[in-house]
Scaffold this active site. Structure first.
Site, mmCIF file in Angstrom:
data_model
loop_
_atom_site.group_PDB
_atom_site.id
_atom_site.type_symbol
_atom_site.label_atom_id
_atom_site.label_comp_id
_atom_site.label_asym_id
_atom_site.label_seq_id
_atom_site.Cartn_x
_atom_site.Cartn_y
_atom_site.Cartn_z
ATOM 1 N N LYS A 114 1.563 31.389 -31.443
ATOM 2 C CA LYS A 114 1.233 30.289 -32.337
ATOM 3 C C LYS A 114 0.156 29.371 -31.773
ATOM 4 O O LYS A 114 -0.642 28.809 -32.516
ATOM 5 C CB LYS A 114 2.494 29.492 -32.690
ATOM 6 C CG LYS A 114 3.614 30.337 -33.304
ATOM 7 C CD LYS A 114 3.196 31.126 -34.525
ATOM 8 C CE LYS A 114 4.242 32.152 -34.914
ATOM 9 N NZ LYS A 114 3.739 33.189 -35.816
ATOM 10 N N GLU A 169 4.113 20.052 -32.256
ATOM 11 C CA GLU A 169 3.319 19.688 -33.419
ATOM 12 C C GLU A 169 3.821 18.365 -33.953
ATOM 13 O O GLU A 169 5.001 18.067 -33.854
ATOM 14 C CB GLU A 169 3.569 20.712 -34.533
ATOM 15 C CG GLU A 169 2.475 21.692 -34.764
ATOM 16 C CD GLU A 169 2.871 22.670 -35.871
ATOM 17 O OE1 GLU A 169 2.483 23.819 -35.758
ATOM 18 O OE2 GLU A 169 3.583 22.271 -36.831
ATOM 19 N N HIS A 176 15.145 25.845 -41.729
ATOM 20 C CA HIS A 176 13.744 26.271 -41.722
ATOM 21 C C HIS A 176 13.555 27.650 -42.321
ATOM 22 O O HIS A 176 12.556 28.303 -42.077
ATOM 23 C CB HIS A 176 13.163 26.275 -40.299
ATOM 24 C CG HIS A 176 13.353 24.993 -39.576
ATOM 25 N ND1 HIS A 176 12.756 23.827 -39.979
ATOM 26 C CD2 HIS A 176 14.086 24.692 -38.480
ATOM 27 C CE1 HIS A 176 13.109 22.863 -39.162
ATOM 28 N NE2 HIS A 176 13.934 23.352 -38.246
ATOM 29 N N ARG A 218 2.831 40.642 -41.910
ATOM 30 C CA ARG A 218 3.747 41.678 -42.408
ATOM 31 C C ARG A 218 4.010 41.423 -43.884
ATOM 32 O O ARG A 218 3.523 40.448 -44.445
ATOM 33 C CB ARG A 218 5.071 41.582 -41.652
ATOM 34 C CG ARG A 218 5.649 40.178 -41.748
ATOM 35 C CD ARG A 218 7.052 40.069 -41.240
ATOM 36 N NE ARG A 218 7.430 38.693 -41.005
ATOM 37 C CZ ARG A 218 7.895 37.856 -41.913
ATOM 38 N NH1 ARG A 218 8.029 38.238 -43.157
ATOM 39 N NH2 ARG A 218 8.229 36.622 -41.601
#
Lengths: 169, 497
Positions: free
Chosen positions: B116, B200, B235, B292
């Site tokens: 990430k 973040e 999430h 994907r």
């Protein structure tokens, strides 16, 4: 058939099946038709509506019921059994001690508290890992950890008692 | 074209790929673990092979064994589905080196987007907007807490190798930082074998909007519009729809072109999804790219009429994209509900057990992608997704009404599931108005569960439950497995002792 007591949450009611087509809950009489049945499935007609009811018996008196997709966790007891439980519930220890059971099978990843330790409501007592997710099992009340029945690294089945807390403010 | 495809997955997605293979005249080879020996995907594939013990690491995650099997059975391609090895660049590299075609992007693209922090750096360079935060993994707890203070709480701790909602925690203060840091690293190490995490800024109540893209091996790209996936718990999405009720034509143009830029930046090919967060000011930020097929791909299939799995196979076999951007249009409105074996009232803990009764809804505009049937077991070893219910109608409101009707029909008994919660959301005023964000479900859970409890107060419902329990208690043990429908005239005598 003798009267039984049906409990769901805090509510308890007498239930009695009178004959092939009537039953009674407390004083209220219902007319019904049994359209299909096997051990865990009953197709019941009540007031021109048809209900699909699934019943899973869990132990002696606990029933897990699914009606049209809605779930009820219930208990069905004889009057004698019901009274016996009421009496035992009145005793002090029963009232103040809360047992926390494994909500699902998994691995005890971490034990954050030890026996005798004070806990605040919402504090994590242990972490149960299942399906690669960590589930924090928290104290539901302020109190003291009375006992922890599992160790880190142990795999537990659903319903196993993990720890108990004695309420204390 | 391929002769035989090995499907390195299980459940509904394995079935989805089997169907596409059959339609294209390609043989499908399923793999199954000990726990899955009676599963639906093993029955519907052309060939089925035992791959190992129930625990994923010995079966669906066993790279070497899967590749060895693919060679032995002469499979010329592997479809990874989603989850398991689908985004594992080491696996993809091994497949590539074995001269078997991986139905998905290259191992390099996956490696780039899988990390990430690397992805954030790449997006920043390619002028795709990113959420404020670090583009390097944090080195230590001290380093982390310092960065968190600089960015300003609340922050989000995320596994650099993460995805699928795992290895992610919100942190609101210094006090919470240490324990969150530890458990996030632990979860990351366990789920992704890499414990590095980054920070973040936590956006306040954003929406999750993602864009489906397709790219071929010749550098051609198209987008297939956006999906709105803001209804989430832990999430993880549970309801997805397209189009988003809040995206204007102008933002759609910007966000879809940013998605294609993101795909180009990592030389992407095959089907992929670029995820964004959209804040209340309608600013969007790159979140991550899922390299994907997505769980929620049927929503896009329905509004565009394009079969994404077939396209994946065609692209992987070396075909050029069959569509130009201007040939792709969006029709009507599609919604997907994910049916999970889980208990919303117990913090969405997965529920396990045998499905005692199973009946799917049907009718015009209704699609069910399911991996299970009556007597299937939802086991502790895998994701608790039972099925996906997808509906289509002319507009959003009629699609919501169709979804309500389909959920009403759906019967799954034996395991606890989230259908009542999904019904409760479909009936919620704010959902209907399109007025929600990624924390909607968490914030409104009490209200939504209250609505379910209210439904349960129906006198007739309770009476039939009470009656059924009493009947069950008195069921004669000798009659346990026998149907009594033919003995109705005098059934009490048959049933009772």
């Amino acid at each position: 058939m003798s009267k039984l007591i049906f409990s769901c949450g805090k509510e308890s009611k007498f239930v009695q099946i009178n004959d092939d087509s009537t039953f009674q809950i407390d004083e209220k009489k219902y007319y019904f038709e049994l359209l299909d049945a096997n051990k865990d499935f009953f197709l019941i007609k009540l007031n021109n509506k048809i209900f699909e009811v699934f019943v899973q018996r869990n132990g002696l008196n606990n029933y897990f019921i699914d009606v049209n997709g809605l779930k009820f966790n219930t208990e069905l007891t004889t009057y004698l059994e019901y009274r016996a439980k009421e009496i035992s519930m009145d005793s002090d220890e029963y009232k103040h001690e809360i047992e926390i059971k494994a909500p699902m099978p998994g691995l005890i990843l971490k034990v954050n508290k030890s026996k005798g330790e004070k806990v605040k409501k919402g504090e994590s007592v242990l972490i149960l890992e299942a399906m690669k997710m960590e589930n924090d099992l928290k104290a539901g009340e302020n109190g003291i950890v009375k006992d922890i029945f599992v160790n880190e690294g142990v795999t537990v089945e659903k319903g196993v008692t993990l720890f108990s807390i004695v309420k204390h403010d | 074209m391929f002769q035989k495809i090995l499907i390195a997955n299980r459940g509904e997605i394995a079935l989805r790929v089997i169907r596409a293979c059959r339609e294209l005249g390609i043989k499908s080879a399923a793999i199954y673990s000990e726990a899955d020996k009676a599963s639906l995907h093993t029955r519907l594939a052309d060939e089925s092979y035992y791959i190992g013990e129930s625990v994923s690491s010995k079966s669906y995650l066993n790279k070497e064994k899967i590749i060895k099997l693919a060679k032995e059975i002469n499979a010329d391609a592997i479809h990874p589905g989603y989850g398991f090895l689908s985004e594992n660049p080491d696996f993809i590299k091994l497949v590539e080196d074995s001269k078997i075609v991986f139905i998905g992007p290259s191992s390099e693209s996956v490696r780039l987007m899988g990390n990430k922090t690397e992805a954030r750096k790449l997006m920043f360079k390619s002028k795709v907007p990113i959420v404020p935060g670090t583009t390097e993994p944090i080195k230590s707890f001290e380093d982390g807490i310092k960065t968190a203070r600089e960015i300003g709480y609340p922050v989000l701790l995320k596994a650099a190798a993460g995805g699928g909602g795992k290895g992610m925690r919100k942190v609101f203060s210094d006090e919470e930082f240490r324990s969150s840091f530890e458990s996030t690293s632990r979860e990351a190490a366990k789920a992704f074998v890499d414990d590095s995490i980054y920070i973040e800024k936590l956006l306040v109540n954003p929406r999750h909007i993602e864009v489906q893209i397709l790219g071929d091996k010749f550098g051609n790209y198209v987008h297939l519009f956006e999906r709105e996936c803001s209804i989430q718990r832990r999430h993880q999405k549970i309801i997805e729809e397209s189009p988003s009720p809040v995206i204007s034509e102008k933002i759609r143009e910007q966000i879809t072109s940013a998605a294609i830029d993101a795909a180009k930046a990592c030389n992407y090919y095959n089907a992929g999804t670029v995820e964004f967060l959209l804040d209340s000011e309608k600013q969007f930020y790159f979140l991550e790219m899922n390299t994907r097929l997505q769980v929620e791909h049927p929503v896009t299939e329905w509004i565009t009429g394009i079969d994404l799995v077939k396209e994946q196979i065609l692209i992987a076999s070396g075909n050029k994209l069959r569509y130009k951007q201007k040939e792709i249009s969006s029709h009507g409105h599609a919604i997907e509900c994910r049916i999970y074996a889980e208990e919303p009232g117990e913090n969405f803990l997965p529920s396990t057990g045998i499905i005692l009764h199973y009946r799917e809804p049907s009718g015009n505009g209704i699609r069910v992608d399911s991996g299970f049937t009556q007597n299937s077991e939802i086991s502790i070893h895998y994701d608790p997704l039972i099925s996906k219910l997808i509906v289509w109608s002319d507009d959003r409101i009629s699609a919501i009404n169709k979804m309500k009707s389909a959920l009403f029909e759906y019967r799954i008994a034996g395991v606890i599931h989230n259908i009542p919660l999904l019904q409760s959301i479909m009936n919620h005023y704010d959902y209907e108005k399109g007025n929600f964000h990624i924390n909607f479900l968490e914030e409104r859970l009490a209200e939504l569960s209250g609505k379910i409890e209210q439904d349960k107060r129906s006198d007739e419902l309770k009476a039939s439950a009470t009656l059924a329990a009493s009947l069950n208690r008195n069921f004669k043990s000798s009659k346990m497995n026998e149907k009594v429908s033919d003995t109705f005239n005098n059934w009490t005598n048959q049933l009772y002792e």
